[in-house]
Design a protein around this motif. Structure first.
Motif, PDB file in Angstrom:
ATOM      1  N   UNK A 402     -56.470  70.518 -18.135  1.00 34.42           N
ATOM      2  CA  UNK A 402     -57.523  69.644 -17.513  1.00 34.42           C
ATOM      3  C   UNK A 402     -56.692  68.714 -16.943  1.00 34.42           C
ATOM      4  N   UNK A 403     -55.388  68.035 -17.359  1.00 29.83           N
ATOM      5  CA  UNK A 403     -54.639  67.352 -16.737  1.00 29.83           C
ATOM      6  C   UNK A 403     -53.406  67.913 -16.387  1.00 29.83           C
ATOM      7  N   UNK A 404     -52.570  67.442 -15.325  1.00 31.52           N
ATOM      8  CA  UNK A 404     -51.249  67.855 -14.812  1.00 31.52           C
ATOM      9  C   UNK A 404     -50.180  67.353 -15.759  1.00 31.52           C
ATOM     10  N   UNK A 405     -50.459  66.334 -16.780  1.00 32.35           N
ATOM     11  CA  UNK A 405     -49.531  65.760 -17.543  1.00 32.35           C
ATOM     12  C   UNK A 405     -49.438  66.845 -18.773  1.00 32.35           C
ATOM     13  N   UNK A 406     -50.632  66.990 -19.070  1.00 30.84           N
ATOM     14  CA  UNK A 406     -50.731  67.873 -20.354  1.00 30.84           C
ATOM     15  C   UNK A 406     -49.864  69.414 -19.918  1.00 30.84           C
ATOM     16  N   UNK A 407     -50.141  69.790 -18.892  1.00 25.57           N
ATOM     17  CA  UNK A 407     -49.369  71.048 -18.261  1.00 25.57           C
ATOM     18  C   UNK A 407     -47.954  70.954 -18.459  1.00 25.57           C
ATOM     19  N   UNK A 408     -47.376  69.639 -18.006  1.00 26.24           N
ATOM     20  CA  UNK A 408     -46.113  69.338 -17.673  1.00 26.24           C
ATOM     21  C   UNK A 408     -45.351  69.495 -19.118  1.00 26.24           C
ATOM     22  N   UNK A 409     -46.064  68.883 -20.050  1.00 23.21           N
ATOM     23  CA  UNK A 409     -45.609  68.706 -21.529  1.00 23.21           C
ATOM     24  C   UNK A 409     -45.654  70.444 -22.118  1.00 23.21           C
ATOM     25  N   UNK A 410     -46.536  70.992 -21.725  1.00 19.92           N
ATOM     26  CA  UNK A 410     -46.766  72.541 -22.233  1.00 19.92           C
ATOM     27  C   UNK A 410     -45.728  73.247 -21.645  1.00 19.92           C
ATOM     28  N   UNK A 411     -45.209  73.265 -20.383  1.00 19.52           N
ATOM     29  CA  UNK A 411     -44.198  73.847 -19.826  1.00 19.52           C
ATOM     30  C   UNK A 411     -42.903  73.896 -20.459  1.00 19.52           C
ATOM     31  N   UNK A 412     -42.624  72.592 -21.095  1.00 17.87           N
ATOM     32  CA  UNK A 412     -41.330  72.498 -21.663  1.00 17.87           C
ATOM     33  C   UNK A 412     -41.225  73.424 -23.102  1.00 17.87           C
ATOM     34  N   UNK A 413     -42.329  73.931 -23.353  1.00 23.71           N
ATOM     35  CA  UNK A 413     -42.402  75.005 -24.387  1.00 23.71           C
ATOM     36  C   UNK A 413     -41.575  76.284 -23.969  1.00 23.71           C
ATOM     37  N   UNK A 414     -41.793  76.365 -22.681  1.00 23.37           N
ATOM     38  CA  UNK A 414     -41.375  77.610 -22.081  1.00 23.37           C
ATOM     39  C   UNK A 414     -39.700  77.499 -21.560  1.00 23.37           C
ATOM     40  N   UNK A 415     -39.736  76.204 -21.121  1.00 23.53           N
ATOM     41  CA  UNK A 415     -38.295  75.914 -20.600  1.00 23.53           C
ATOM     42  C   UNK A 415     -37.227  75.399 -21.530  1.00 23.53           C
ATOM     43  N   UNK A 416     -37.784  74.935 -22.650  1.00 21.58           N
ATOM     44  CA  UNK A 416     -36.964  74.437 -23.714  1.00 21.58           C
ATOM     45  C   UNK A 416     -36.449  73.099 -23.551  1.00 21.58           C
ATOM     46  N   UNK A 417     -37.118  72.349 -22.420  1.00 23.31           N
ATOM     47  CA  UNK A 417     -36.594  71.086 -21.918  1.00 23.31           C
ATOM     48  C   UNK A 417     -36.895  70.140 -22.977  1.00 23.31           C
ATOM     49  N   UNK A 418     -36.072  69.164 -23.525  1.00 22.30           N
ATOM     50  CA  UNK A 418     -36.604  68.144 -24.416  1.00 22.30           C
ATOM     51  C   UNK A 418     -36.027  66.892 -23.621  1.00 22.30           C
ATOM     52  N   UNK A 419     -36.632  66.101 -22.893  1.00 24.52           N
ATOM     53  CA  UNK A 419     -36.163  64.819 -22.339  1.00 24.52           C
ATOM     54  C   UNK A 419     -35.985  63.385 -23.139  1.00 24.52           C
TER      55      UNK A 419
END
Length: 448
Positions: A402-419
């Motif tokens: 529903x939210x772009x912010x939620x998608x942004x966090x989810x994508x990190x599970x694919x990219x491995x990004x941990x900011x």
């Protein structure tokens, strides 16, 4: 032209015979003497004729009287120069002649020094310098224009006289040229066409402004910050950011705006008006600019705003502006502070929304369940629970959110990004709240 039976002598202007709200007495500021010199008419007190002049005619009398003084002054100076030339002996050098002429001009700088009337007011209306002034100022509203013709045309705004009437709709205009432009709207005569995109306009100046969208030309700049704009109107709008002048307030949430049009657009949020609908997903918006941003972000993925430093492009100006801070190292300035808890924010709007935490004000209400919210964005997010709308899809696995912010966090599970990293032990996390939870292990917490 005038029906004598309709004239009210005590209320009309002696020169133009019109009624106006702001008038001056003909015996003020030596006006009667100037009139008699200009028009060789007789003006006597209690002569039974009008004793008032409208502001426009006062301006014209002062302007033409100043012009008359200028003509007389220049003529006298020229004749003195001519006489001096005739009297100069042949043994005078050019330098001597030049100095002599300079002294003559100085002697004749003020031809009206023996006049009984004070000319200071006239000097503000019409500069009697031999060189033409760069601007002319309206003595009523202080607006400056570049030519005396523009000033005459502008002054008609204050008189209210509009003698040129459209025969089709009855609308009246002060200038015949404005009536001509208006008439084209009835005939749909858009004769000015852009060679670049084919768009047509009623007026040439509108086409000139439009062409700047292709050329990128911005000839007008702000005197405060030097920011460039395509039109003078855009400069005036921009100046509100420096003056902070926002006289139009929303009666529901008290948000202030610099223009009435901006306030009307804002009120659509409270009324729930969403006239701009996305053809792809059906989502609606109260403003076209928001619809355009949505289409670029969610559907066409068009990114017209490009970073000059790294070439990365974005669908909206705000996203590009935020990106540029990574190059400059600039942090968003937090100049606006809450008067209750002293928390700082980047804009006055953020402070207003934050203040609702203290006042518990919730001006935005869901039309489906009645739940109220402090910000319109919170209400928009909430409505997606009812509609089931999930427009934010993961490009890796297709999962929707529903939210772009939620998608942004989810994508990190694919990219491995941990900011988000712990400064004490070095562990990193995908979310700030997860870092906060981890910090409790060390007996502290971050600010997110």
């Amino acid at each position: 032209m005038y029906n004598p039976a309709n004239l009210q002598i005590e209320r009309i202007c002696r020169v133009c015979l019109n009624e106006n709200e702001e008038m001056k007495h003909v015996f003020e500021e030596c006006l009667f003497e100037k009139l008699k010199e200009l028009a060789t008419i007789q003006i006597e007190e209690n002569d039974g004729l009008p004793n008032l002049l409208c502001n426009y005619c006062v301006h014209e009398v002062n302007r033409w009287y100043s012009f008359k003084l200028q003509v007389i002054k220049s003529d006298k100076t020229l004749r003195s120069i001519q006489k001096e030339h005739e009297n100069c002996s042949n043994n005078h050098t050019n330098k001597d002649n030049t100095e002599s002429l300079r002294q003559i001009k100085k002697q004749h700088e003020d031809i009206s020094e023996n006049s009984d009337c004070d000319q200071n007011d006239d000097d503000t209306l019409y500069k009697s310098d031999p060189q033409l002034p760069q601007t002319f100022q309206c003595d009523i509203c202080k607006k400056e224009v570049k030519t005396i013709h523009s000033l005459r045309r502008h002054m008609k705004i204050h008189t209210g006289v509009k003698p040129h009437t459209c025969k089709i709709c009855g609308k009246s205009f002060a200038e015949p040229g404005n009536l001509t432009k208006h008439a084209r709207r009835h005939t749909n005569d858009k004769k000015h066409q852009c060679n670049e995109c084919g768009l047509r306009f009623y007026e040439r100046n509108k086409l000139t402004i439009h062409i700047r969208t292709h050329t990128g030309e911005k000839p007008y700049s702000c005197k405060v910050c030097s920011r460039a704009f395509a039109t003078p109107a855009q400069v005036q709008i921009h100046m509100k950011t420096h003056t902070g002048d926002k006289p139009y307030n929303c009666d529901i949430c008290n948000k202030a705006f610099p223009y009435s049009g901006s306030l009307e657009t804002h009120k659509k949020i409270h009324r729930g008006e969403r006239a701009f609908v996305c053809r792809d997903c059906g989502r609606s918006f109260s403003q076209k600019v928001n619809l355009d941003s949505h289409v670029r972000t969610k559907h066409t993925h068009e990114c017209p705003y490009m970073c000059n430093d790294c070439g990365k492009a974005y669908p909206t100006k705000d996203q590009l502006k935020n990106h540029l801070r990574h190059h400059t190292g600039e942090k968003r300035p937090l100049k606006h502070t809450c008067s209750v808890c002293e928390k700082s924010f980047g804009t006055p709007a953020e402070v207003r929304i934050h203040m609702r935490i203290h006042t518990d004000e919730r001006p935005y209400q869901c039309d489906l369940c009645g739940k109220k919210f402090r910000a319109s964005s919170h209400m928009t997010s909430h409505r997606r629970i009812h509609t089931g709308e999930k427009n934010h899809c993961c490009m890796y696995c297709g999962k929707a959110f529903r939210e772009s912010s939620t998608l942004k966090i989810h994508i990190r599970t694919h990219t491995g990004e941990r900011p988000y990293s712990c400064k004490l032990c070095g562990m990193s996390f995908t979310q700030s709240n997860t870092l906060n939870t981890h910090m409790k292990i060390h007996g502290t917490a971050t600010n997110g």
